[in-house]
Write a protein that holds these residues in place. Structure first.
Motif, PDB file in Angstrom:
ATOM      1  N   TRP A   1       0.823  -1.210   0.000  1.00 31.34           N
ATOM      2  CA  TRP A   1       0.000   0.000   0.000  1.00 31.34           C
ATOM      3  C   TRP A   1       0.857   1.259   0.000  1.00 31.34           C
ATOM      4  N   PRO A   2       0.583   2.178  -0.908  1.00 31.93           N
ATOM      5  CA  PRO A   2       1.215   3.501  -0.804  1.00 31.93           C
ATOM      6  C   PRO A   2       0.910   4.071   0.576  1.00 31.93           C
ATOM      7  N   SER A   3       1.855   4.828   1.153  1.00 32.79           N
ATOM      8  CA  SER A   3       1.723   5.174   2.576  1.00 32.79           C
ATOM      9  C   SER A   3       0.428   5.932   2.901  1.00 32.79           C
ATOM     10  N   LEU A   4      -0.023   6.811   1.999  1.00 35.07           N
ATOM     11  CA  LEU A   4      -1.255   7.558   2.306  1.00 35.07           C
ATOM     12  C   LEU A   4      -2.458   6.627   2.389  1.00 35.07           C
ATOM     13  N   ILE A   5      -2.494   5.637   1.514  1.00 32.94           N
ATOM     14  CA  ILE A   5      -3.621   4.697   1.509  1.00 32.94           C
ATOM     15  C   ILE A   5      -3.557   3.803   2.747  1.00 32.94           C
ATOM     16  N   LEU A   6      -2.337   3.377   3.082  1.00 30.95           N
ATOM     17  CA  LEU A   6      -2.188   2.523   4.260  1.00 30.95           C
ATOM     18  C   LEU A   6      -2.676   3.258   5.511  1.00 30.95           C
ATOM     19  N   THR A   7      -2.361   4.546   5.604  1.00 28.49           N
ATOM     20  CA  THR A   7      -2.797   5.323   6.767  1.00 28.49           C
ATOM     21  C   THR A   7      -4.334   5.325   6.836  1.00 28.49           C
ATOM     22  N   GLU A   8      -4.973   5.548   5.685  1.00 25.19           N
ATOM     23  CA  GLU A   8      -6.445   5.575   5.656  1.00 25.19           C
ATOM     24  C   GLU A   8      -7.019   4.217   6.055  1.00 25.19           C
ATOM     25  N   LEU A   9      -6.457   3.146   5.486  1.00 29.28           N
ATOM     26  CA  LEU A   9      -7.001   1.809   5.760  1.00 29.28           C
ATOM     27  C   LEU A   9      -6.802   1.453   7.235  1.00 29.28           C
ATOM     28  N   ASN A  10      -5.614   1.777   7.767  1.00 34.69           N
ATOM     29  CA  ASN A  10      -5.346   1.449   9.174  1.00 34.69           C
ATOM     30  C   ASN A  10      -6.247   2.234  10.120  1.00 34.69           C
ATOM     31  N   GLN A  11      -6.498   3.491   9.750  1.00 41.84           N
ATOM     32  CA  GLN A  11      -7.376   4.321  10.582  1.00 41.84           C
ATOM     33  C   GLN A  11      -8.765   3.674  10.650  1.00 41.84           C
ATOM     34  N   PHE A  12      -9.235   3.218   9.493  1.00 45.09           N
ATOM     35  CA  PHE A  12     -10.557   2.590   9.434  1.00 45.09           C
ATOM     36  C   PHE A  12     -10.569   1.305  10.275  1.00 45.09           C
ATOM     37  N   ILE A  13      -9.510   0.502  10.119  1.00 40.22           N
ATOM     38  CA  ILE A  13      -9.441  -0.764  10.871  1.00 40.22           C
ATOM     39  C   ILE A  13      -9.440  -0.474  12.372  1.00 40.22           C
ATOM     40  N   SER A  14      -8.664   0.522  12.799  1.00 48.75           N
ATOM     41  CA  SER A  14      -8.608   0.844  14.232  1.00 48.75           C
ATOM     42  C   SER A  14      -9.977   1.291  14.729  1.00 48.75           C
ATOM     43  N   GLU A  15     -10.644   2.130  13.938  1.00 46.81           N
ATOM     44  CA  GLU A  15     -11.969   2.598  14.374  1.00 46.81           C
ATOM     45  C   GLU A  15     -12.920   1.420  14.569  1.00 46.81           C
ATOM     46  N   ARG A  16     -12.838   0.458  13.655  1.00 48.26           N
ATOM     47  CA  ARG A  16     -13.798  -0.648  13.726  1.00 48.26           C
ATOM     48  C   ARG A  16     -13.403  -1.667  14.784  1.00 48.26           C
ATOM     49  N   THR A  17     -12.104  -1.825  15.067  1.00 54.55           N
ATOM     50  CA  THR A  17     -11.750  -2.784  16.111  1.00 54.55           C
ATOM     51  C   THR A  17     -11.991  -2.169  17.496  1.00 54.55           C
ATOM     52  N   GLN A  18     -12.051  -0.831  17.530  1.00 53.38           N
ATOM     53  CA  GLN A  18     -12.297  -0.187  18.828  1.00 53.38           C
ATOM     54  C   GLN A  18     -13.649   0.534  18.821  1.00 53.38           C
ATOM     55  N   GLU A  19     -14.591  -0.016  18.050  1.00 52.10           N
ATOM     56  CA  GLU A  19     -15.856   0.709  17.890  1.00 52.10           C
ATOM     57  C   GLU A  19     -16.619   0.849  19.213  1.00 52.10           C
ATOM     58  N   ASP A  20     -16.444  -0.124  20.105  1.00 51.93           N
ATOM     59  CA  ASP A  20     -17.146  -0.036  21.394  1.00 51.93           C
ATOM     60  C   ASP A  20     -16.756   1.234  22.142  1.00 51.93           C
ATOM     61  N   ARG A  21     -15.443   1.566  22.070  1.00 55.55           N
ATOM     62  CA  ARG A  21     -14.959   2.767  22.778  1.00 55.55           C
ATOM     63  C   ARG A  21     -15.593   4.016  22.197  1.00 55.55           C
ATOM     64  N   LEU A  22     -15.672   4.043  20.859  1.00 57.97           N
ATOM     65  CA  LEU A  22     -16.255   5.218  20.205  1.00 57.97           C
ATOM     66  C   LEU A  22     -17.735   5.328  20.550  1.00 57.97           C
ATOM     67  N   ILE A  23     -18.438   4.194  20.424  1.00 61.88           N
ATOM     68  CA  ILE A  23     -19.886   4.217  20.653  1.00 61.88           C
ATOM     69  C   ILE A  23     -20.187   4.622  22.101  1.00 61.88           C
ATOM     70  N   ALA A  24     -19.356   4.120  23.035  1.00 70.64           N
ATOM     71  CA  ALA A  24     -19.570   4.459  24.450  1.00 70.64           C
ATOM     72  C   ALA A  24     -19.487   5.977  24.675  1.00 70.64           C
ATOM     73  N   ARG A  25     -18.691   6.666  23.825  1.00 70.78           N
ATOM     74  CA  ARG A  25     -18.575   8.135  23.953  1.00 70.78           C
ATOM     75  C   ARG A  25     -19.563   8.857  23.043  1.00 70.78           C
ATOM     76  N   GLY A  26     -20.469   8.066  22.428  1.00 70.80           N
ATOM     77  CA  GLY A  26     -21.478   8.663  21.553  1.00 70.80           C
ATOM     78  C   GLY A  26     -20.935   9.056  20.193  1.00 70.80           C
ATOM     79  N   ILE A  27     -19.785   8.496  19.801  1.00 67.84           N
ATOM     80  CA  ILE A  27     -19.212   8.829  18.485  1.00 67.84           C
ATOM     81  C   ILE A  27     -19.411   7.634  17.559  1.00 67.84           C
ATOM     82  N   MET A  28     -19.982   7.921  16.416  1.00 69.92           N
ATOM     83  CA  MET A  28     -20.250   6.852  15.450  1.00 69.92           C
ATOM     84  C   MET A  28     -18.959   6.481  14.711  1.00 69.92           C
TER      85      MET A  28
END
Ligand code: ATP
Ligand code: MG
Length: 377
Positions: A93-120
């Protein structure tokens, strides 16, 4: 509270409704039941906490066993469902794309934390770029990283010569996908989300786009919706706005192509000279990863069949790749190779560009302009 009536409604929703409908009913009815039956209150609290955590529920798992939606005429399935998707190649992955994909993966693996704070967490991504740059591969990569099934829309099965039927098929696909933990990939999205002001598009197409827009808006927070297109200009601007995030996949740079080639060539890389790899990477600039992969595979086949060293086969491809390139591009390539440290003789042999020509331009590239800070100093 009419528990019998609510029970009948629950049964109806469990068989014909969506998981979200069942959840809503439970959130309405269970707290009232808890007041009437305090002995059940702890259990009820646990059930409600479980349904709001965003984790797949039992009823969801049952839904996943539903048969895939089919076209009513052809009986063809409208989706491919892969329970455990695999990657056909190791992506680079070109570095900019990798950053985007990793950000998405982190959000979804830690979605409980986000949802608990009311963030979708991000639910929908639009992947935009020319053919062969890794959009479908990225969808697969996300499914693998998040251990979710991948549901890919079968455009040929969905598109009917009757627009009305196409609309029903898309509705069936969206309805199915909303209720599973799978990632829905709407590949060739432009084909179904054309601009609503297209002169040839009328009533039903507009309704179809409206259905899509609504589906993106209402996508369940536990779900993931991906769409890919290489004709972003054909998309209705309203569609762009609906996606939580847009990821652009440009053609890879020479450096990114060089990295991808070493991954594709695996142990063969050791037997190939730097000059050949660098030259090929520069020659492939402006082409897709898919083109690079095709060329490498062709070289590997040729090398095995004809018992030739892979270096010889790849080097032999250089004149062909240079052939037909405009002179301006050949000079650019010569300058790039020279700036990478290759001798003037090698650069001249490979590109056919006179030494004086690329030497002058290489110098111009490295000499600071008059009046710049460096020149003054
Ligand atoms: N980042 C990458 N790293 C390594 N190989 C890649 C990468 N991106 C694409 N490829 C190669 O190109 C092939 C095609 O990629 P992919 O199907 O993802 O393209 P796409 O962008 O979806 O194109 P299209 O618009 O034509 O559907 C992949 O199977 C893989 O061999
Ligand atoms: Mg694709």
């Amino acid at each position: 509270m009419d528990i019998e009536r609510d029970f009948v409604q629950l049964a109806r929703l469990a068989t014909t409704g969506t998981v979200e409908d069942v959840r809503l009913l439970m959130h309405r009815v269970l707290p009232l039941l808890g007041e009437r039956r305090p002995d059940l209150a702890p259990e009820i609290t646990a059930v409600l906490a479980g349904t709001s955590s965003g984790r797949p529920t039992k009823s969801k798992e049952v839904k996943e066993l539903r048969p895939l939606p089919v076209d009513l005429d052809s009986r063809l399935e409208l989706l491919y469902r892969e329970e455990h998707p695999e990657l056909p190649v190791e992506p680079t992955w070109p570095s900019l794309i990798l950053t985007e994909l990793n950000q998405f993966i982190s959000e979804r693996t830690q979605e409980d934390r986000l949802i608990a704070r009311g963030i979708m967490p991000t639910r929908s991504l639009l992947l935009v770029g020319p053919p062969g740059v890794g959009k479908s591969l990225a969808a697969r990569y996300l499914a693998v990283q998040l251990s979710r099934p991948l549901l890919t829309l079968d455009l040929a099965a969905v598109m009917s010569s009757f627009l009305g039927r196409t609309g029903n098929n898309i509705r069936a696909v969206l309805d199915y996908a909303r209720n599973t933990s799978g990632i829905l990939l709407l590949d060739e999205f432009d084909a179904i989300a054309k601009r609503r002001d297209d002169a040839t598009d009328v009533g039903e197409l507009k309704r179809l786009v409206t259905v899509l827009l609504q589906a993106i808006d209402d996508w369940p927070r536990t779900g993931i919706l991906l769409a890919a297109t290489n004709h972003p200009d054909l998309l209705d601007p309203a569609v762009w706005r609906r996606f939580d995030r847009v990821i652009h996949f440009p053609f890879p740079s020479a450096d990114e192509i060089g990295r991808a080639m070493t991954v594709m060539l695996k142990e063969d890389t050791q037997t190939i000279s730097r000059v050949t790899l660098d030259t090929l990477a520069i020659l492939f600039e402006g082409r897709s990863f898919a083109d690079v992969r095709k060329t490498i595979l062709r070289a590997q086949r040729e090398s095995l069949i004809n018992h030739l060293p892979i270096e010889q086969v790849l080097k032999g491809m250089i004149p062909k790749l240079l052939e037909g390139q405009p002179r301006k591009r050949k000079i650019e390539i010569a300058v790039s190779l020279h700036s990478k440290g290759w001798t003037e003789r090698t650069v001249n042999e490979l590109t056919g560009v006179a030494r004086d020509t690329f030497r002058k331009r290489s110098l111009r590239k490295t000499t600071p302009r008059r009046g710049t800070h460096a020149a003054k100093a």
